[in-house]
Design an enzyme around this catalytic site. Structure first.
Site, mmCIF file in Angstrom:
data_model
loop_
_atom_site.group_PDB
_atom_site.id
_atom_site.type_symbol
_atom_site.label_atom_id
_atom_site.label_comp_id
_atom_site.label_asym_id
_atom_site.label_seq_id
_atom_site.Cartn_x
_atom_site.Cartn_y
_atom_site.Cartn_z
ATOM 1 N N ARG A 50 10.866 9.011 1.399
ATOM 2 C CA ARG A 50 11.287 7.832 2.174
ATOM 3 C C ARG A 50 11.004 8.011 3.668
ATOM 4 O O ARG A 50 10.827 7.050 4.401
ATOM 5 C CB ARG A 50 12.772 7.550 1.902
ATOM 6 C CG ARG A 50 13.331 6.348 2.625
ATOM 7 C CD ARG A 50 14.580 5.771 1.936
ATOM 8 N NE ARG A 50 15.547 6.776 1.538
ATOM 9 C CZ ARG A 50 16.385 7.407 2.378
ATOM 10 N NH1 ARG A 50 16.346 7.148 3.671
ATOM 11 N NH2 ARG A 50 17.245 8.304 1.926
ATOM 12 N N TYR A 82 4.370 -18.637 7.685
ATOM 13 C CA TYR A 82 4.491 -18.292 6.264
ATOM 14 C C TYR A 82 5.935 -18.621 5.834
ATOM 15 O O TYR A 82 6.897 -18.253 6.532
ATOM 16 C CB TYR A 82 4.199 -16.804 6.087
ATOM 17 C CG TYR A 82 4.354 -16.333 4.670
ATOM 18 C CD1 TYR A 82 3.418 -16.662 3.711
ATOM 19 C CD2 TYR A 82 5.447 -15.567 4.296
ATOM 20 C CE1 TYR A 82 3.569 -16.237 2.401
ATOM 21 C CE2 TYR A 82 5.603 -15.136 2.984
ATOM 22 C CZ TYR A 82 4.663 -15.476 2.045
ATOM 23 O OH TYR A 82 4.810 -15.059 0.750
ATOM 24 N N ASP A 122 1.098 -12.123 13.322
ATOM 25 C CA ASP A 122 0.884 -11.888 11.894
ATOM 26 C C ASP A 122 -0.616 -12.063 11.655
ATOM 27 O O ASP A 122 -1.124 -13.186 11.666
ATOM 28 C CB ASP A 122 1.712 -12.894 11.074
ATOM 29 C CG ASP A 122 1.574 -12.663 9.567
ATOM 30 O OD1 ASP A 122 0.545 -12.087 9.137
ATOM 31 O OD2 ASP A 122 2.481 -13.065 8.818
ATOM 32 N N LYS A 126 -2.608 -9.014 0.706
ATOM 33 C CA LYS A 126 -3.675 -10.002 0.723
ATOM 34 C C LYS A 126 -5.034 -9.322 0.958
ATOM 35 O O LYS A 126 -5.476 -8.579 0.112
ATOM 36 C CB LYS A 126 -3.371 -11.070 1.774
ATOM 37 C CG LYS A 126 -1.913 -11.563 1.766
ATOM 38 C CD LYS A 126 -1.540 -12.332 0.514
ATOM 39 C CE LYS A 126 -0.045 -12.583 0.393
ATOM 40 N NZ LYS A 126 0.569 -13.243 1.535
#
Ligand SMILES: *Cc1c(COP(=O)(O)O)cnc(C)c1O
Length: 398
Positions: free
Chosen positions: A58, A116, A190, A215
């Site tokens: 982590r 978005y 973004d 994406k």
């Protein structure tokens, strides 16, 4: 080989001493949740931060960090600047990581209404109740942006998407960065739609870049991921990293490794799909069944000048309004051979009719205000042969 001196079950349970060989050619996938210390003292030194080393998945993983460094290299290409990247389990986790580390109650965030959808929801459902003021404006209007700063002295971050979905509205990143900095605020972009091959926000003054690697960076639709890159390396290394560590939003090494694979062909894919998208936009804008086309690469698009100034090509997202509204949209979807997958950025062309799919639960007035009209169809154009794509469009539009 010496005979093992343990019991059979112990032999099974213990990790093997794997052979150190010549270096692998491809980035190895470190599927391990923890890392062994050589001795107690090394463990102490690493935990104290005086020696570099991995501890726990982590906190960090070599596969993940290699991909983070590669993203930095791409977003800072030929720039004399420093940056640091962190990868997350999704684009939303990345955006949440940035907002939750940077914003405090009483701060304001300036953004656009056509973000978005998930980002808007996150801001309004989770940050607004924590007393973070969300200010919406048209980022393509410098006048509106300046007025927002005059009316809200507490704006700490400007967050924008250019080009935006699905209308392809764009804004001048360099101009907005200047206004933000004049007002002691930071700018985050973004860059999911453009990728660092088409547009590099750091070269235009942005302070942060976020990505949904799901994406174009992965590019093959095989995994979820997100990234935040910051110019303030110390802040990313300490504050942002700490929040990622404590919220557990780290990416899995396997998903990072898939991004690593995708990045190898990023320019080839982005160039090919941008060329296909431009050809499709030109074809559609002359078609009698089409009312209008949203693609900032078209010379008569409202944002063509801004896009041409800051982008290399115009990307793979094309949307268009069918004559005949909702019914025509659904009819087009029935005839089309493109996959109806609600994502974007894969190598094959995907189609979406927002009014009957992704936005079916959104209030119609609100939807229309953001340019998502009844007959709007969105394509995420892939790298197929252009004749096949135009042929399918021609048939679906009959
Ligand atoms: C998909 C997307 C996101 C969210 O990313 P996930 O990986 O789905 O969490 C954020 N911004 C843009 C522009 C996107 O297209």
């Amino acid at each position: 080989m010496t005979k093992p001196e343990t019991g059979f079950q112990t032999l099974c349970a213990r990790e093997i001493a794997f052979p150190r060989t010549t270096e692998p050619h491809i980035l190895p996938l470190y599927l391990t949740s923890a890392f062994d210390f050589e001795d107690v003292d090394q463990g102490l030194r690493i935990f104290m931060g005086v020696e570099k080393g991995h501890v726990y998945g982590r906190y960090g993983n070599p596969t993940v960090e290699a991909v983070e460094d590669k993203l930095v290299a791409l977003e800072t290409y030929q720039l004399e600047i420093e940056s640091k990247a962190l990868l997350y389990s999704s684009g939303m986790a990345a955006i949440h990581g940035l907002f939750s580390t940077l914003l405090r109650p009483g701060d304001a965030l300036l953004t656009q209404a056509n973000l978005y959808g998930g980002t808007t929801e996150l801001l309004l459902k989770f940050f607004k109740p924590y007393n973070v003021e969300i200010v919406f404006t048209d980022l393509s209007s410098l006048e509106d942006v300046r007025r927002s700063f005059e009316e809200h002295a507490n704006i700490k971050l400007v967050f924008g998407e250019t080009p935006a979905n699905p209308t392809h509205s764009c804004f001048d990143i360099e101009a907005i960065a200047m206004v933000a900095h004049d007002n002691n605020a930071r700018l985050a972009i973004d860059n999911t739609f453009a990728t660092p091959f088409l547009q590099r926000p750091f070269s235009l003054g942005a302070d942060f870049i976020v990505h949904s690697t799901t994406k174009y960076l992965n590019g093959h639709g095989t995994g979820m991921g997100g990234a935040v890159l910051g110019r303030d390396v110390e802040w990313v290394r300490e504050r942002l990293w700490e929040m990622r560590k404590l919220s557990g939003a780290s990416i899995s090494p396997f998903e990072a490794w898939l991004v690593h694979n995708g990045l190898k062909t990023l320019p080839l894919r982005m160039r090919a799909l941008s060329q296909n998208a431009l050809a499709i936009a030109n074809f559609l804008s002359k078609h009698p069944s089409v009312e209008y086309v949203n693609y900032c690469g078209l010379p008569d698009h409202a944002y063509n000048a801004i896009a041409s100034k800051q982008m290399r090509h115009y990307g793979g997202i094309v949307s268009f309004e069918l004559k005949g509204g909702m019914e025509a949209g659904i009819d087009f979807m029935r005839k089309s051979k493109f996959s109806l997958a609600p994502t974007l950025g894969d190598v094959d062309t995907l189609v979406l009719h927002p009014a009957s799919m992704s936005h079916i639960r959104v209030d119609r007035e609100l939807r229309l205000k953001n340019g998502i009209t009844d007959g709007l169809v969105r394509l995420s154009v892939g790298i197929e042969d252009i004749d096949d794509l135009l042929g399918d469009l021609e048939r679906s539009l009959e």
